[in-house]
Design a protein around this motif. Structure first.
Motif, PDB file in Angstrom:
ATOM      1  N   TYR A   1       0.831  -1.196   0.000  1.00  0.00           N
ATOM      2  CA  TYR A   1       0.000   0.000   0.000  1.00  0.00           C
ATOM      3  C   TYR A   1       0.870   1.252   0.000  1.00  0.00           C
ATOM      4  O   TYR A   1       1.949   1.273   0.573  1.00  0.00           O
TER       5      TYR A   1
ATOM      6  N   TYR B   1       1.059   5.594  -6.728  1.00  0.00           N
ATOM      7  CA  TYR B   1       0.372   5.390  -5.454  1.00  0.00           C
ATOM      8  C   TYR B   1      -0.581   4.217  -5.606  1.00  0.00           C
ATOM      9  O   TYR B   1      -1.361   4.156  -6.553  1.00  0.00           O
ATOM     10  N   ASN B   2      -0.508   3.282  -4.683  1.00  0.00           N
ATOM     11  CA  ASN B   2      -1.362   2.101  -4.686  1.00  0.00           C
ATOM     12  C   ASN B   2      -2.368   2.237  -3.545  1.00  0.00           C
ATOM     13  O   ASN B   2      -1.977   2.280  -2.385  1.00  0.00           O
ATOM     14  N   ASP B   3      -3.661   2.285  -3.880  1.00  0.00           N
ATOM     15  CA  ASP B   3      -4.717   2.385  -2.870  1.00  0.00           C
ATOM     16  C   ASP B   3      -4.986   1.064  -2.160  1.00  0.00           C
ATOM     17  O   ASP B   3      -5.868   0.999  -1.306  1.00  0.00           O
ATOM     18  N   GLY B   4      -4.259   0.021  -2.519  1.00  0.00           N
ATOM     19  CA  GLY B   4      -4.458  -1.293  -1.912  1.00  0.00           C
ATOM     20  C   GLY B   4      -3.159  -2.056  -1.892  1.00  0.00           C
ATOM     21  O   GLY B   4      -2.085  -1.481  -1.748  1.00  0.00           O
ATOM     22  N   ILE B   5      -3.266  -3.374  -2.034  1.00  0.00           N
ATOM     23  CA  ILE B   5      -2.096  -4.237  -2.149  1.00  0.00           C
ATOM     24  C   ILE B   5      -2.293  -5.133  -3.366  1.00  0.00           C
ATOM     25  O   ILE B   5      -3.422  -5.440  -3.743  1.00  0.00           O
TER      26      ILE B   5
ATOM     27  N   GLN C   1      -5.496  -6.895  -7.286  1.00  0.00           N
ATOM     28  CA  GLN C   1      -5.358  -5.714  -6.442  1.00  0.00           C
ATOM     29  C   GLN C   1      -6.533  -5.740  -5.477  1.00  0.00           C
ATOM     30  O   GLN C   1      -7.694  -5.807  -5.889  1.00  0.00           O
TER      31      GLN C   1
ATOM     32  N   GLN D   1      -8.353  -3.833  -2.192  1.00  0.00           N
ATOM     33  CA  GLN D   1      -8.450  -2.560  -1.484  1.00  0.00           C
ATOM     34  C   GLN D   1      -9.532  -2.626  -0.421  1.00  0.00           C
ATOM     35  O   GLN D   1     -10.521  -3.356  -0.580  1.00  0.00           O
TER      36      GLN D   1
ATOM     37  N   TRP E   1     -11.814   0.348   1.762  1.00  0.00           N
ATOM     38  CA  TRP E   1     -12.137   1.760   1.887  1.00  0.00           C
ATOM     39  C   TRP E   1     -13.111   1.942   3.045  1.00  0.00           C
ATOM     40  O   TRP E   1     -13.969   1.098   3.289  1.00  0.00           O
TER      41      TRP E   1
ATOM     42  N   PRO F   1      -9.233   5.423   1.278  1.00  0.00           N
ATOM     43  CA  PRO F   1      -8.607   4.098   1.271  1.00  0.00           C
ATOM     44  C   PRO F   1      -7.899   3.822   2.594  1.00  0.00           C
ATOM     45  O   PRO F   1      -7.411   4.734   3.266  1.00  0.00           O
TER      46      PRO F   1
ATOM     47  N   ASN G   1      -5.065   0.952   4.425  1.00  0.00           N
ATOM     48  CA  ASN G   1      -4.083  -0.099   4.148  1.00  0.00           C
ATOM     49  C   ASN G   1      -4.684  -1.448   4.541  1.00  0.00           C
ATOM     50  O   ASN G   1      -4.939  -1.704   5.706  1.00  0.00           O
TER      51      ASN G   1
ATOM     52  N   SER H   1      -3.340  -4.395   4.548  1.00  0.00           N
ATOM     53  CA  SER H   1      -2.388  -5.377   5.092  1.00  0.00           C
ATOM     54  C   SER H   1      -2.691  -5.755   6.533  1.00  0.00           C
ATOM     55  O   SER H   1      -2.577  -6.918   6.915  1.00  0.00           O
TER      56      SER H   1
END
Length: 138
Positions: free
Chosen positions: A30, A41-45, A120, A122, A124, A129, A131, A133
């Motif tokens: 993230y 930029y990653n809004d998730g993993i 991916q 996510q 929210w 968003p 993280n 993880s």
């Protein structure tokens, strides 16, 4: 009242949600990532898993969208004021308006643009968003 109950249940399971894909490893975390002079930029993993792996809901909820993007699908599920988003599916097995239960199959993981099967994932809260993880059980 129902949304509050669902939100509270989702929040109470932080750190205990099942992984959306079995035998997956995080291939990108993230947040911000630098690649030379470019920052993304990653809004998730991103979760890398064997081709054809089942993608499952991490919590019960209502499917609010199934969208086709770039030769794959994205599924969005509402859990009260929380949302889980699963991008990079092929053959989705759910549709908008459907109720899903925890660990219910949403489809299978697609091979991405480089032929690598990745999902991916996510989470929210409202329009922000989070993280994911720390939400998935280890």
């Amino acid at each position: 009242p129902e949304n509050l109950k669902t939100s509270a249940g989702f929040l109470a399971n932080r750190g205990r949600l099942p992984s959306p894909v079995d035998n997956a490893s995080i291939s990108q975390g993230y947040g911000s990532h630098k690649y030379g002079n470019v920052t993304v930029y990653n809004d998730g993993i991103f979760l890398r898993a064997p081709a054809g792996s089942a993608v499952r809901a991490v919590f019960s909820g209502d499917v609010i969208k199934v969208v086709s993007l770039f030769n794959s699908y994205t599924v969005m599920i509402r859990h009260g004021e929380y949302f889980s988003v699963y991008s990079g599916l092929k053959n989705p097995s759910v549709s908008a308006g459907q109720k899903v239960s925890v660990k219910q199959s949403l489809g299978t993981i697609a091979s991405g643009s480089e032929g690598v099967p990745e999902l991916q994932f996510q989470i929210w809260k409202g329009g922000a968003p989070i993280n994911p993880s720390s939400w998935i059980a280890r």
